[in-house]
Motif scaffolding. Sequence first.
Motif: not given
Length: 171
Positions: A20-41
């Motif tokens: 299982f690839y858990d995104i909870s740790t990504l969501l909990a890391h503010a900088d990584a989450w910002q980068v994720t949303m920026g790249r998806m946008a």
Amino acid sequence: MDLKDHIREIPDFPKPGILFYDISTLLAHADAWQVTMGRMAKAARVYQPDVIAGVESRGFLVAAPLALKLGCGFIMVRKPGKLPGGTVTHTYQNEYREDTVEIQDNAVEPGQRVIVVDDLLATGGTMSASISLLRKVGADVCAAACIIELGFLKGRDAIDVPVHALMTYDS
């Protein structure tokens, strides 16, 4: 930033033999989450969507902030019985059984440009069914997007629109 550094791998969940690839740790890391949303946008913006459709349930976590970032609407693709009011359904066969997805009957106007979003693309069954459902109500589904793609399951082969994944696991 390598976003894979923020994905936790949990063996034997939800059953033995599954990684299982858990995104909870990504969501909990503010900088990584910002980068994720920026790249998806950045990937989504080129399609000029009117609406982002999130697939239940972790897809909501990705689709809602993406819609906010892009300045467009957000709708939910859900399992039956979870949405109030009238709904439109689509039943499909997944790898284990027959399943159904639905949206509210007034969620999308005919001709609106929609991107379907989930956290993870595996076999492509639910994503493909969501696209079919949205087309049933006249949506112009222009793309699909996810954070993680399990490339070895070849899910993108089941999807007839461009698919954007921020990261791919090949085994």
